[in-house]
Design an enzyme around this catalytic site. Structure first.
Site, PDB file in Angstrom:
ATOM      1  N   GLY A   1       0.759  -1.292   0.016  1.00  0.00           N
ATOM      2  CA  GLY A   1      -0.179  -0.069  -0.036  1.00  0.00           C
ATOM      3  C   GLY A   1       1.046   1.356  -0.174  1.00  0.00           C
TER       4      GLY A   1
ATOM      5  CE1 TYR B   1      -8.075   0.296   9.438  1.00  0.00           C
ATOM      6  CE2 TYR B   1      -8.681   1.291  11.613  1.00  0.00           C
ATOM      7  CZ  TYR B   1      -7.826   1.182  10.494  1.00  0.00           C
ATOM      8  OH  TYR B   1      -6.604   1.904  10.719  1.00  0.00           O
TER       9      TYR B   1
HETATM   10  P1  NDP Z   1      -4.604   5.146   2.665  1.00  0.00           P
HETATM   11  O1  NDP Z   1      -5.835   4.817   2.602  1.00  0.00           O
HETATM   12  O2  NDP Z   1      -4.075   6.515   2.343  1.00  0.00           O
HETATM   13  O3  NDP Z   1      -3.698   4.010   2.220  1.00  0.00           O
HETATM   14  C1  NDP Z   1      -3.799   2.803   2.226  1.00  0.00           C
HETATM   15  C2  NDP Z   1      -3.037   2.082   1.235  1.00  0.00           C
HETATM   16  O4  NDP Z   1      -3.411   0.491   1.138  1.00  0.00           O
HETATM   17  C3  NDP Z   1      -3.377   2.525  -0.164  1.00  0.00           C
HETATM   18  O5  NDP Z   1      -2.146   2.538  -0.657  1.00  0.00           O
HETATM   19  C4  NDP Z   1      -4.255   1.486  -0.559  1.00  0.00           C
HETATM   20  O6  NDP Z   1      -4.039   1.318  -2.300  1.00  0.00           O
HETATM   21  C5  NDP Z   1      -3.709   0.062  -0.075  1.00  0.00           C
HETATM   22  N1  NDP Z   1      -4.541  -0.956  -0.077  1.00  0.00           N
HETATM   23  C6  NDP Z   1      -5.915  -0.984   0.242  1.00  0.00           C
HETATM   24  N2  NDP Z   1      -6.658  -2.244  -0.155  1.00  0.00           N
HETATM   25  C7  NDP Z   1      -5.319  -2.824  -0.654  1.00  0.00           C
HETATM   26  C8  NDP Z   1      -5.372  -4.209  -1.474  1.00  0.00           C
HETATM   27  N3  NDP Z   1      -6.422  -5.117  -1.451  1.00  0.00           N
HETATM   28  N4  NDP Z   1      -4.208  -4.466  -1.841  1.00  0.00           N
HETATM   29  C9  NDP Z   1      -3.145  -3.658  -1.621  1.00  0.00           C
HETATM   30  N5  NDP Z   1      -3.115  -2.667  -1.212  1.00  0.00           N
HETATM   31  C10 NDP Z   1      -4.047  -2.025  -0.788  1.00  0.00           C
HETATM   32  O7  NDP Z   1      -4.491   5.100   4.327  1.00  0.00           O
HETATM   33  P2  NDP Z   1      -3.176   5.277   5.455  1.00  0.00           P
HETATM   34  O8  NDP Z   1      -1.860   5.448   4.775  1.00  0.00           O
HETATM   35  O9  NDP Z   1      -3.685   6.323   6.546  1.00  0.00           O
HETATM   36  O10 NDP Z   1      -2.966   3.661   5.939  1.00  0.00           O
HETATM   37  C11 NDP Z   1      -1.969   3.265   6.097  1.00  0.00           C
HETATM   38  C12 NDP Z   1      -1.939   2.177   7.242  1.00  0.00           C
HETATM   39  O11 NDP Z   1      -1.703   3.188   8.651  1.00  0.00           O
HETATM   40  C13 NDP Z   1      -2.929   1.292   7.610  1.00  0.00           C
HETATM   41  O12 NDP Z   1      -2.414   0.158   8.025  1.00  0.00           O
HETATM   42  C14 NDP Z   1      -3.765   2.216   8.660  1.00  0.00           C
HETATM   43  O13 NDP Z   1      -4.463   1.195   9.540  1.00  0.00           O
HETATM   44  C15 NDP Z   1      -2.748   2.587   9.573  1.00  0.00           C
HETATM   45  N6  NDP Z   1      -3.026   3.586  10.430  1.00  0.00           N
HETATM   46  C16 NDP Z   1      -3.618   4.939   9.880  1.00  0.00           C
HETATM   47  C17 NDP Z   1      -4.010   5.962  10.732  1.00  0.00           C
HETATM   48  C18 NDP Z   1      -4.471   7.285  10.089  1.00  0.00           C
HETATM   49  O14 NDP Z   1      -4.807   7.862  10.838  1.00  0.00           O
HETATM   50  N7  NDP Z   1      -4.530   7.455   8.804  1.00  0.00           N
HETATM   51  C19 NDP Z   1      -3.761   5.705  12.164  1.00  0.00           C
HETATM   52  C20 NDP Z   1      -3.241   4.421  12.642  1.00  0.00           C
HETATM   53  C21 NDP Z   1      -2.696   3.645  11.656  1.00  0.00           C
HETATM   54  P3  NDP Z   1      -4.978   2.208  -3.314  1.00  0.00           P
HETATM   55  O15 NDP Z   1      -3.976   3.284  -3.392  1.00  0.00           O
HETATM   56  O16 NDP Z   1      -4.945   1.339  -4.435  1.00  0.00           O
HETATM   57  O17 NDP Z   1      -6.227   2.502  -2.581  1.00  0.00           O
END
Ligand code: NDP
Length: 308
Positions: free
Chosen positions: A9, A190
């Site tokens: 991701g 989630y």
């Molecule tokens: P984003 O939605 O910006 O990033 C998520 C990424 O996961 C994207 O690149 C997305 O791809 C990818 N993704 C989703 N589904 C799939 C799949 N089936 N196969 C491959 N890739 C996939 O969110 P964040 O950057 O915020 O999240 C990143 C991590 O941080 C997560 O684990 C989240 O739980 C964690 N997190 C986030 C927080 C926040 O406040 N935002 C706080 C704490 C933890 P695509 O670009 O194609 O959609």
């Protein structure tokens, strides 16, 4: 040689910011493991990551077949694996009905936990083979799965129960789409998936750290309120959430800062302790944080990861 880091991701948010921060050290080559090849290429370009510092490889975590194909493709590239970062996630808080992964598991747990679990389990062998001195497997956790925090107590709370839904295949056909066997709730799914991520990291630490020398770690980088994670939320939430986190809870971090934090867990020589859940205080210094009772329950760790 450069340290080879696979980040799932990495096409947006935290994953992209981490890829950028690692590229800027000049010491890492990042494999951006992404479901949308073109989006990832364009994201790397617009983030200004030099071509020689990254490779995009296709990975859809919502398909276990795609996970296996990714592992094959990666192995055929001939590159070693020094660090794996399980970062990708989906969050579907407003969904009324569950959606499913290719193999028919509820999508949030199917993507965030099951896809990553298979990936990590398969790539463990590659990490073992690497001659890099500080090999690491990092799984991004979250405060929301930790019921020992204020944020973790906002309902619906994470709760895996006796895992009857997970055992039943996470769908309505045999049991329930929820791990605890209850009614579908996207926000809870989630949070449950994040508990599984944190349990997996610790169970891997207990099983494999001594034998392999690999560092297993998890982290909560702060609330990155502007990432794509909230793309499925109602518009009012998306407008109010960033200022709420900035001025009220003060838990807000920018994507750039969060990326630097995850990059530290990937490459900082002082963060090599295994079995740790890292967090950062207001001055942006890292500390070893406590997980909730459920997220550190060794019996549940064994159930989530399965027998050896
Ligand atoms: P984003 O939605 O910006 O990033 C998520 C990424 O996961 C994207 O690149 C997305 O791809 C990818 N993704 C989703 N589904 C799939 C799949 N089936 N196969 C491959 N890739 C996939 O969110 P964040 O950057 O915020 O999240 C990143 C991590 O941080 C997560 O684990 C989240 O739980 C964690 N997190 C986030 C927080 C926040 O406040 N935002 C706080 C704490 C933890 P695509 O670009 O194609 O959609």
């Amino acid at each position: 040689r450069k340290c080879v880091v696979v980040i799932t991701g990495a096409s947006s948010g935290l994953g992209l910011a981490t890829a950028k921060a690692l590229s800027e050290t000049g010491q890492c080559h990042v494999i951006m493991a992404c479901r949308n090849f073109l989006k990832a290429e364009m994201a790397a370009k617009s983030a200004g990551i030099p071509k020689e510092n990254y490779t995009v490889m296709h990975l859809d975590l919502a398909s276990l077949e795609s996970v296996r194909q990714f592992v094959d493709t990666f192995r055929r590239s001939g590159m070693p694996l020094d660090v794996l970062v399980c970062n990708a996630a989906v969050y579907l808080p407003t969904a009324k009905e569950p959606s499913y992964s290719a193999e028919g598991f509820e999508l949030s747990v199917g993507t965030n936990h099951l896809g990553h679990f298979l990936l990590a389990r398969l790539l463990l062998d590659d990490l073992k083979k690497s001659d890099y001195p500080t090999k690491r497997l990092i799984i991004v956790g979250s405060i929301t799965g930790n019921t020992n925090t204020l944020a973790g107590n906002v309902p619906p709370k994470a709760n895996l129960g006796d895992l009857r839904g997970l055992v039943g295949g996470l769908n309505d056909l045999n049991s329930s789409p929820m791990i605890d066997g209850g009614e579908f709730d996207g926000a809870k799914a989630y949070k449950d998936s994040k508990v599984c991520n944190m349990l997996t990291m610790q169970e891997f630490h207990r099983r494999y750290h001594e034998e392999t020398g690999i560092t297993f770690a998890s982290l909560y980088p702060g609330c990155i309120a502007e990432t794509g994670l909230f793309r499925n939320h109602v518009p009012l939430f998306r407008t109010l959430f960033p200022p709420f986190q900035k001025y009220i809870t003060k838990g807000y971090v920018s994507e750039e800062e969060a990326g630097k934090r995850l990059a530290q867990v990937v490459s900082d020589p002082s963060l090599t302790k295994s079995g740790v859940y890292w967090s950062w205080n207001k001055n942006s210094s890292s500390f070893e944080n406590q997980l909730s009772k459920e997220a550190s329950n060794a019996d549940k760790g064994i159930q989530v990861v399965g027998d050896k």
